[in-house]
Design a protein around this motif. Structure first.
Motif, PDB file in Angstrom:
ATOM      1  N   GLU A 297       4.934  12.785  -3.042  1.00 40.60           N
ATOM      2  CA  GLU A 297       5.470  12.613  -4.357  1.00 40.60           C
ATOM      3  C   GLU A 297       6.623  11.160  -4.026  1.00 40.60           C
ATOM      4  O   GLU A 297       7.586  11.109  -3.265  1.00 40.60           O
ATOM      5  CB  GLU A 297       7.150  13.131  -5.465  1.00 40.60           C
ATOM      6  CG  GLU A 297       7.287  12.510  -6.597  1.00 40.60           C
ATOM      7  CD  GLU A 297       8.116  13.030  -7.568  1.00 40.60           C
ATOM      8  OE1 GLU A 297       9.059  12.457  -7.771  1.00 40.60           O
ATOM      9  OE2 GLU A 297       7.197  14.170  -7.743  1.00 40.60           O
TER      10      GLU A 297
ATOM     11  N   SER B  19      -1.856   9.879  -0.034  1.00 44.96           N
ATOM     12  CA  SER B  19      -2.435  10.104  -1.270  1.00 44.96           C
ATOM     13  C   SER B  19      -3.353  11.364  -1.344  1.00 44.96           C
ATOM     14  O   SER B  19      -3.787  12.450  -2.296  1.00 44.96           O
ATOM     15  CB  SER B  19      -3.005   9.446  -1.637  1.00 44.96           C
ATOM     16  OG  SER B  19      -4.454   8.293  -0.676  1.00 44.96           O
ATOM     17  N   ARG B  20      -3.493  12.500  -0.323  1.00 53.17           N
ATOM     18  CA  ARG B  20      -4.283  13.530  -0.133  1.00 53.17           C
ATOM     19  C   ARG B  20      -3.126  13.956  -0.084  1.00 53.17           C
ATOM     20  O   ARG B  20      -3.915  15.392   0.551  1.00 53.17           O
ATOM     21  CB  ARG B  20      -5.662  13.464   0.383  1.00 53.17           C
ATOM     22  CG  ARG B  20      -6.548  12.349   0.502  1.00 53.17           C
ATOM     23  CD  ARG B  20      -7.848  12.666   1.680  1.00 53.17           C
ATOM     24  NE  ARG B  20      -7.562  11.469   3.008  1.00 53.17           N
ATOM     25  CZ  ARG B  20      -7.257  10.515   3.295  1.00 53.17           C
ATOM     26  NH1 ARG B  20      -7.164   9.610   1.650  1.00 53.17           N
ATOM     27  NH2 ARG B  20      -7.769   9.244   4.035  1.00 53.17           N
TER      28      ARG B  20
ATOM     29  N   GLU C 213      -1.993   1.580  -2.818  1.00 56.65           N
ATOM     30  CA  GLU C 213      -3.288   3.008  -2.669  1.00 56.65           C
ATOM     31  C   GLU C 213      -4.423   2.829  -1.497  1.00 56.65           C
ATOM     32  O   GLU C 213      -3.980   3.531  -0.672  1.00 56.65           O
ATOM     33  CB  GLU C 213      -3.819   2.627  -3.802  1.00 56.65           C
ATOM     34  CG  GLU C 213      -4.884   3.542  -4.159  1.00 56.65           C
ATOM     35  CD  GLU C 213      -6.213   2.714  -5.547  1.00 56.65           C
ATOM     36  OE1 GLU C 213      -6.936   4.083  -5.663  1.00 56.65           O
ATOM     37  OE2 GLU C 213      -5.723   2.311  -6.033  1.00 56.65           O
TER      38      GLU C 213
ATOM     39  N   ARG D  76      -2.814   9.264   4.439  1.00 54.21           N
ATOM     40  CA  ARG D  76      -2.960   9.883   4.302  1.00 54.21           C
ATOM     41  C   ARG D  76      -1.845  11.145   3.093  1.00 54.21           C
ATOM     42  O   ARG D  76      -2.046  11.790   2.649  1.00 54.21           O
ATOM     43  CB  ARG D  76      -3.382  11.823   4.951  1.00 54.21           C
ATOM     44  CG  ARG D  76      -4.832  11.524   5.561  1.00 54.21           C
ATOM     45  CD  ARG D  76      -4.805  12.233   6.740  1.00 54.21           C
ATOM     46  NE  ARG D  76      -5.170  13.344   6.230  1.00 54.21           N
ATOM     47  CZ  ARG D  76      -6.938  14.145   5.591  1.00 54.21           C
ATOM     48  NH1 ARG D  76      -7.295  13.301   5.552  1.00 54.21           N
ATOM     49  NH2 ARG D  76      -6.543  15.401   5.424  1.00 54.21           N
TER      50      ARG D  76
ATOM     51  N   ALA E  85      -1.590   4.234   1.186  1.00 54.13           N
ATOM     52  CA  ALA E  85      -1.320   5.652   0.981  1.00 54.13           C
ATOM     53  C   ALA E  85      -2.894   6.277   1.511  1.00 54.13           C
ATOM     54  O   ALA E  85      -2.784   7.622   2.249  1.00 54.13           O
ATOM     55  CB  ALA E  85      -1.367   6.142  -0.357  1.00 54.13           C
ATOM     56  N   ASN E  86      -4.282   6.182   1.114  1.00 51.84           N
ATOM     57  CA  ASN E  86      -5.405   6.119   1.695  1.00 51.84           C
ATOM     58  C   ASN E  86      -4.990   6.192   3.263  1.00 51.84           C
ATOM     59  O   ASN E  86      -5.860   7.043   3.932  1.00 51.84           O
ATOM     60  CB  ASN E  86      -6.293   5.488   1.194  1.00 51.84           C
ATOM     61  CG  ASN E  86      -6.916   5.533  -0.530  1.00 51.84           C
ATOM     62  OD1 ASN E  86      -6.237   6.971  -0.819  1.00 51.84           O
ATOM     63  ND2 ASN E  86      -7.179   5.111  -0.806  1.00 51.84           N
TER      64      ASN E  86
ATOM     65  N   GLU F 285       4.651   0.961  -7.699  1.00 48.10           N
ATOM     66  CA  GLU F 285       3.680   0.842  -6.332  1.00 48.10           C
ATOM     67  C   GLU F 285       3.419  -0.951  -5.964  1.00 48.10           C
ATOM     68  O   GLU F 285       2.907  -1.539  -6.948  1.00 48.10           O
ATOM     69  CB  GLU F 285       2.852   1.374  -6.917  1.00 48.10           C
ATOM     70  CG  GLU F 285       2.662   2.419  -6.397  1.00 48.10           C
ATOM     71  CD  GLU F 285       1.346   3.495  -6.937  1.00 48.10           C
ATOM     72  OE1 GLU F 285       0.533   3.317  -6.558  1.00 48.10           O
ATOM     73  OE2 GLU F 285       1.128   4.946  -6.740  1.00 48.10           O
TER      74      GLU F 285
END
Length: 193
Positions: A85, A80-81, A71, A78, A74-75, A66
């Motif tokens: 993949e 990450s939620r 990160e 959404r 991704a947050n 990554e």
């Protein structure tokens, strides 16, 4: 997860890609590709497999790693939620490889959402919008090229971990980076061997 829900998540991610401010992150996602089970016939799937193509150079996005800031990205989207993949890629190399087989482009910074691709994925006719398969020679060269990038990244991640091993502060970001880089390298090595 149900097919329709998976397509919904993919569509929502494509929309989010187009909504993010360009100056908010260290890198920009310039393309969103889908691959894997969602390109087949409609059925329940475990995850939505996507490739996120960044404007970073190849050396900053080795296989299964990554980039710095992923990160946070991704947050914000959404990613990450939701059951995704994600594989991070560089715009300076092909998105496909031994695992990302014949992906379909669903969003690009240049053209926005590819409605035709999303409809085809939803209908189970994604075969019509998938990229052509590489030749065996092209695939072998691609894996060798990625292996070289991955080995360089593995050496760098190992050195960064070693340098930080006994220093104050959290070691987790360095150990996680080393783990991801090692996983990517070993995956490519298995393909070559």
């Amino acid at each position: 997860m149900k097919w329709s829900r998976a397509v919904h998540h993919l569509t929502e991610l494509a929309e989010k890609c187009g909504e993010l401010p360009t100056s908010f992150f260290r890198f920009q996602v310039v393309e969103l590709w889908v691959f894997g089970d969602l390109l087949g016939v409609p059925k329940d799937v475990d995850v939505v497999e996507v490739a996120l193509v960044t404007d970073l150079p190849v050396d900053e996005v080795p296989w299964l790693t990554e980039p710095v800031g992923a990160e946070h990205w991704a947050n914000s989207t959404r990613l990450s939620r939701n059951p995704f993949e994600a594989c991070w890629r560089s715009q300076d190399a092909p998105v496909w490889n031994h695992r990302i087989e014949r992906p379909a482009l669903v969003w690009s910074a240049a053209d926005g959402i590819n409605e035709e691709a999303l409809v085809a994925v939803g209908d189970g006719t994604a075969e019509l919008v998938r990229t052509a398969a590489p030749t065996p020679y092209e695939l072998a060269k691609r894996v060798r090229d990625e292996l070289a990038v991955s080995l360089k990244a593995l050496r760098q991640a190992n050195q960064e971990y070693t340098d930080r091993r006994w220093s104050p502060g959290k070691l987790t970001p360095h150990s996680d980076a080393l783990w991801r880089t090692t996983t990517g390298y070993l995956d490519l090595l298995d393909v070559v061997n």
